[in-house]
Design a protein around this motif. Structure first.
Motif, short mmCIF file in Angstrom:
data_model
loop_
_atom_site.label_atom_id
_atom_site.label_comp_id
_atom_site.label_asym_id
_atom_site.label_seq_id
_atom_site.Cartn_x
_atom_site.Cartn_y
_atom_site.Cartn_z
N ARG A 70 3.08 10.26 -9.72
CA ARG A 70 2.33 10.58 -10.94
C ARG A 70 1.61 11.92 -10.80
O ARG A 70 1.60 12.72 -11.72
N LYS A 71 1.01 12.15 -9.64
CA LYS A 71 0.34 13.43 -9.41
C LYS A 71 1.34 14.59 -9.45
O LYS A 71 1.06 15.63 -10.03
N GLY A 72 2.50 14.39 -8.84
CA GLY A 72 3.52 15.43 -8.84
C GLY A 72 4.03 15.74 -10.24
O GLY A 72 4.16 16.91 -10.61
N LEU A 73 4.30 14.71 -11.01
CA LEU A 73 4.78 14.92 -12.39
C LEU A 73 3.70 15.58 -13.25
O LEU A 73 4.00 16.46 -14.05
N PHE A 74 2.47 15.16 -13.09
CA PHE A 74 1.37 15.77 -13.83
C PHE A 74 1.22 17.24 -13.45
O PHE A 74 0.98 18.09 -14.30
N THR A 75 1.38 17.54 -12.18
CA THR A 75 1.29 18.92 -11.69
C THR A 75 2.40 19.78 -12.29
O THR A 75 2.15 20.89 -12.76
N PRO A 85 -6.73 19.72 -4.40
CA PRO A 85 -6.42 21.12 -4.10
C PRO A 85 -4.98 21.39 -3.68
O PRO A 85 -4.45 22.46 -3.93
N VAL A 86 -4.33 20.43 -3.04
CA VAL A 86 -2.96 20.66 -2.58
C VAL A 86 -2.02 20.82 -3.77
O VAL A 86 -1.24 21.78 -3.84
N TYR A 87 -2.09 19.90 -4.72
CA TYR A 87 -1.24 19.97 -5.90
C TYR A 87 -1.60 21.19 -6.75
O TYR A 87 -0.73 21.85 -7.31
N VAL A 107 1.38 6.83 -6.83
CA VAL A 107 0.30 7.78 -7.13
C VAL A 107 0.78 9.19 -6.87
O VAL A 107 0.55 10.10 -7.68
N GLN A 108 1.49 9.40 -5.77
CA GLN A 108 2.00 10.74 -5.46
C GLN A 108 3.00 11.20 -6.52
O GLN A 108 3.01 12.37 -6.91
N ASP A 167 0.83 -1.20 0.00
CA ASP A 167 0.00 0.00 0.00
C ASP A 167 0.86 1.25 0.00
O ASP A 167 0.59 2.21 -0.70
N CYS A 168 1.93 1.25 0.78
CA CYS A 168 2.85 2.39 0.85
C CYS A 168 3.52 2.60 -0.50
O CYS A 168 3.63 3.72 -0.98
N TYR A 169 3.94 1.51 -1.14
CA TYR A 169 4.58 1.59 -2.45
C TYR A 169 3.60 2.14 -3.49
O TYR A 169 3.96 3.00 -4.29
N MET A 170 2.37 1.66 -3.47
CA MET A 170 1.36 2.14 -4.41
C MET A 170 1.07 3.62 -4.19
O MET A 170 0.91 4.37 -5.13
N GLN A 171 1.00 4.03 -2.92
CA GLN A 171 0.72 5.43 -2.60
C GLN A 171 1.85 6.33 -3.11
O GLN A 171 1.59 7.40 -3.63
#
Length: 186
Positions: free
Chosen positions: A26-31, A67-69, A23-24, A16-20
């Motif tokens: 991918r979200k960071g790169l997309f941002t 909202p954070v990103y 996701v973080q 779960d930690c690895y998956m999270q």
């Protein structure tokens, strides 16, 4: 038997930690990628004292990554615009509330992209304008005529950009490039 259960629990937690983290990332790169697009578009397509493409990116990011990103991207682009283009502090202060209200409106009104556009417009056009008024009065010592001074300047830009962002998200969903259950939408 207890050791086997403990190993299974620890393994599941680490997965779960690895998956999270994935996701973080991918979200960071997309941002970052979206921020760069907003910055380049705001630099190439110039409207006097307007940055509608920043609001477009705010709405897209508020809907897709949260909202954070979205707020982080808005602050980063605002700071870059301040440094490279010589913009005043309103480049940052005006966009602090918009992404949060866009995300809240999107979540409250049944994931409506138009609600997100309205939230961004309200956040920037009204609340961002008020925050900017205070910062310019106190921080810069300007004597502005009214508390509502920035509202007519910020609202049209936010409205055009946020509607454009809502349209982009809607178009991407219709092209099935992103889904409502996509990892970016969580």
């Amino acid at each position: 038997m207890a050791k086997i259960r403990l190993i299974v629990v620890v393994t599941k937690a680490s997965e779960d930690c690895y998956m999270q983290r994935g996701v973080q990332l991918r979200k960071g790169l997309f941002t970052i990628f979206s921020s760069l697009i907003g910055l380049v578009l705001s630099t190439i397509v110039v409207f006097p004292n307007m940055a509608p493409f920043q609001h477009m990116v705010d709405v897209i990011l508020a809907i897709l990554v949260g909202p954070v990103y979205a707020t982080a991207a808005a602050i980063i682009v605002g700071l870059i615009r301040m440094l490279l283009e010589g913009r005043p502090a309103v480049a940052v202060t005006s966009i602090l509330v918009g992404p949060l209200l866009a995300w809240l409106a999107y979540r409250i009104f049944n994931r409506s992209t138009l609600a997100a556009a309205f939230g961004e417009t309200l956040g920037v056009g009204l609340f961002g304008a008020m925050i900017s008024f205070v910062v310019m009065q106190v921080g810069y010592g300007l004597k502005l005529p009214s508390f509502w001074f920035y509202v007519p300047y910020f609202t049209p830009s936010a409205l055009v950009g946020s509607l454009l962002g809502a349209f982009v998200v809607k178009a991407l969903r219709q092209l099935t490039m992103i889904k409502k259950s996509d990892f970016l939408d969580k």
